[in-house]
Scaffold this active site. Structure first.
Site, PDB file in Angstrom:
ATOM      1  N   HIS A   1       6.581   2.207  19.463  1.00 27.77           N
ATOM      2  CA  HIS A   1       5.507   2.625  18.535  1.00 27.77           C
ATOM      3  C   HIS A   1       5.644   4.107  18.175  1.00 27.77           C
ATOM      4  O   HIS A   1       4.773   4.918  18.485  1.00 27.77           O
ATOM      5  CB  HIS A   1       4.124   2.345  19.159  1.00 27.77           C
ATOM      6  CG  HIS A   1       3.021   2.315  18.134  1.00 27.77           C
ATOM      7  ND1 HIS A   1       1.927   1.501  18.230  1.00 27.77           N
ATOM      8  CD2 HIS A   1       2.842   3.008  16.992  1.00 27.77           C
ATOM      9  CE1 HIS A   1       1.124   1.691  17.200  1.00 27.77           C
ATOM     10  NE2 HIS A   1       1.668   2.604  16.427  1.00 27.77           N
TER      11      HIS A   1
ATOM     12  N   GLY B   1       0.858  -1.193   0.000  1.00 26.62           N
ATOM     13  CA  GLY B   1       0.000   0.000   0.000  1.00 26.62           C
ATOM     14  C   GLY B   1       0.886   1.231   0.000  1.00 26.62           C
ATOM     15  O   GLY B   1       2.053   1.169  -0.406  1.00 26.62           O
TER      16      GLY B   1
ATOM     17  N   ARG C   1      -2.128  -8.506  -1.827  1.00 28.10           N
ATOM     18  CA  ARG C   1      -3.344  -9.199  -2.274  1.00 28.10           C
ATOM     19  C   ARG C   1      -3.463  -9.134  -3.795  1.00 28.10           C
ATOM     20  O   ARG C   1      -3.923 -10.047  -4.431  1.00 28.10           O
ATOM     21  CB  ARG C   1      -4.584  -8.552  -1.650  1.00 28.10           C
ATOM     22  CG  ARG C   1      -4.928  -9.144  -0.296  1.00 28.10           C
ATOM     23  CD  ARG C   1      -6.070  -8.401   0.296  1.00 28.10           C
ATOM     24  NE  ARG C   1      -5.779  -6.963   0.316  1.00 28.10           N
ATOM     25  CZ  ARG C   1      -6.622  -6.031   0.724  1.00 28.10           C
ATOM     26  NH1 ARG C   1      -7.816  -6.358   1.130  1.00 28.10           N
ATOM     27  NH2 ARG C   1      -6.286  -4.756   0.737  1.00 28.10           N
TER      28      ARG C   1
ATOM     29  N   SER D   1       4.043  -2.117  11.478  1.00 27.71           N
ATOM     30  CA  SER D   1       2.586  -2.071  11.208  1.00 27.71           C
ATOM     31  C   SER D   1       1.816  -2.308  12.503  1.00 27.71           C
ATOM     32  O   SER D   1       1.480  -1.363  13.214  1.00 27.71           O
ATOM     33  CB  SER D   1       2.194  -3.050  10.105  1.00 27.71           C
ATOM     34  OG  SER D   1       2.397  -4.387  10.501  1.00 27.71           O
ATOM     35  N   ARG D   2       1.597  -3.564  12.833  1.00 26.38           N
ATOM     36  CA  ARG D   2       0.959  -3.913  14.106  1.00 26.38           C
ATOM     37  C   ARG D   2       1.601  -5.192  14.635  1.00 26.38           C
ATOM     38  O   ARG D   2       1.873  -6.125  13.862  1.00 26.38           O
ATOM     39  CB  ARG D   2      -0.548  -4.157  13.920  1.00 26.38           C
ATOM     40  CG  ARG D   2      -1.388  -2.911  13.817  1.00 26.38           C
ATOM     41  CD  ARG D   2      -1.465  -2.126  15.123  1.00 26.38           C
ATOM     42  NE  ARG D   2      -2.294  -0.945  15.016  1.00 26.38           N
ATOM     43  CZ  ARG D   2      -1.863   0.263  14.635  1.00 26.38           C
ATOM     44  NH1 ARG D   2      -0.594   0.456  14.330  1.00 26.38           N
ATOM     45  NH2 ARG D   2      -2.692   1.291  14.577  1.00 26.38           N
TER      46      ARG D   2
ATOM     47  N   GLU E   1       1.167  -4.082  23.571  1.00 24.20           N
ATOM     48  CA  GLU E   1       1.690  -2.753  23.934  1.00 24.20           C
ATOM     49  C   GLU E   1       0.961  -2.177  25.136  1.00 24.20           C
ATOM     50  O   GLU E   1      -0.253  -2.352  25.233  1.00 24.20           O
ATOM     51  CB  GLU E   1       1.537  -1.796  22.738  1.00 24.20           C
ATOM     52  CG  GLU E   1       2.431  -2.168  21.590  1.00 24.20           C
ATOM     53  CD  GLU E   1       2.254  -1.257  20.376  1.00 24.20           C
ATOM     54  OE1 GLU E   1       1.669  -0.162  20.507  1.00 24.20           O
ATOM     55  OE2 GLU E   1       2.707  -1.646  19.299  1.00 24.20           O
TER      56      GLU E   1
ATOM     57  N   ILE F   1       2.359   2.861   2.401  1.00 28.17           N
ATOM     58  CA  ILE F   1       3.595   2.789   3.206  1.00 28.17           C
ATOM     59  C   ILE F   1       4.590   1.836   2.555  1.00 28.17           C
ATOM     60  O   ILE F   1       5.773   2.152   2.410  1.00 28.17           O
ATOM     61  CB  ILE F   1       3.277   2.373   4.665  1.00 28.17           C
ATOM     62  CG1 ILE F   1       2.358   3.418   5.323  1.00 28.17           C
ATOM     63  CG2 ILE F   1       4.573   2.214   5.480  1.00 28.17           C
ATOM     64  CD1 ILE F   1       1.849   3.057   6.709  1.00 28.17           C
TER      65      ILE F   1
END
Ligand code: 8YV
Length: 332
Positions: free
Chosen positions: A294, A163, A185, A246-247, A276, A165
């Protein structure tokens, strides 16, 4: 003379301290409740906030789950998230209750990509480790074979999620002489691929087995939870590095930690974690990881840009239109 009433301003509840310039504008436009102390809200406080709000402005630190949303009054129409990721908000419940949700995309892509490159460089070139030695007072002087890192130029970077980023990372990595590989994807445009000489891998597994560095840039959704699972992490080569801005939930953190402890991969650069702000003590004890709290998108400019997107989303919604950054369909 007839008394003309001014239209009532929407009640906007902001859960954390935002840049002053954004808060000032919010005070002008809305009946805003600010959190000047920046103390994260408890569940009870969130419920109270959500009960009185026409618009809630949460951040990644607020878990807006069905229990919290159960406190929403009919007046709550929009959750204008201050941030890109919306995995802390229960979108299904919002949809069911007719609550719109917006986010702040694009404005943090370049900053997050900068920090991703910083982590790639810091892990491969042992930057944090070297800095710790320099500060420790225990540096014994230069040696030809000491503190050797791994060359960045010529390395194969596997980007998971191409995407905004991911693409910003690809441009930077290309300039550092890396070869760009990606899994997404769907394939991105030929123009972009040609611009950075990117190789598309339909199979994530196959890409993982062949890259030197893997960097994760997908949002956390039920489909991407532990996308880098224990099985997939084992496909990485022993000299590989894992970078995650990202996460935390996208990577199986326990499996990754085990591999780092056992030396099954070379290292990791992590800006995000599964629980976190807790970070596993096992990770804290490792020298081959760079750990950040983060902060990949944390720039002064970025935070103001994010706040402006929030303002635009709220104002547009209040004017009777879909907010430009809506993440779920609204009732309009
Ligand atoms: C933000 C982020 O700092 O926007 C995101 O999704 O992960 C961060 O870069 C944070 O979410 C602000 O709420």
């Amino acid at each position: 003379m007839p008394h003309t009433q001014k239209p009532k301003k929407p009640v906007v509840v902001v859960t954390r301290k935002l840049p002053d310039i954004i808060e000032t504008r919010m005070m002008e436009l809305f009946d805003v409740k600010l959190n000047l102390e920046d103390k994260p809200m408890s569940v009870a406080e969130l419920k109270e906030a959500i009960a009185e709000a026409d618009v809630l402005v949460p951040t990644v630190t607020d878990v807006i789950n069905p229990a919290v949303l159960s406190a929403a009054g009919d007046n709550l129409r929009l959750i204008a998230n201050f941030g890109n990721g919306v995995d802390h908000i229960d979108l299904a419940t919002c949809r069911r209750k007719g609550i719109s949700v917006s986010n702040t995309p694009d404005v943090l892509s370049e900053d997050t990509a900068d920090m991703t490159l910083a982590m790639i460089l810091a892990t491969g070139r042992r930057l944090a480790e070297g800095e710790r030695v320099a500060r420790s007072g225990k540096w014994e002087g230069w040696s030809p074979t000491w503190m050797l890192g791994s060359r960045i130029n010529g390395k194969r970077l596997g980007i998971v999620g191409m995407g905004a980023i991911g693409q910003a990372v690809a441009h930077r990595a290309k300039a550092f002489g890396m070869s760009i590989h990606y899994h997404n994807r769907h394939r991105v445009t030929e123009e972009f691929e040609n611009g950075v000489d990117a190789t598309y891998w339909e199979s994530l597994d196959q890409m993982l087995a062949r890259v030197d560095i893997v960097s994760v840039h997908v949002p956390h959704t039920p489909a991407t939870y532990h996308l880098l699972s224990a099985r997939r992490l084992k496909l990485l080569q022993p000299h590989a590095y894992v970078i995650n801005a990202s996460r935390g939930q996208v990577v199986d953190e326990n499996a990754l930690t085990r591999m780092l402890v056992n030396g099954d991969i070379a290292g990791a650069g992590l800006d995000v974690f599964e629980n976190e702000p807790a970070i596993s003590p096992k990770l804290l004890n490792l020298d081959n990881v760079v750990l950040l709290p983060h902060m990949a998108s944390a720039t002064v400019e970025g935070r103001v840009d994010m706040g402006e997107r929030v303002l635009i989303n709220i104002q547009t919604f209040m004017d009777g239109h879909n907010p430009p950054d809506r993440v779920i369909e609204t009732m309009f």
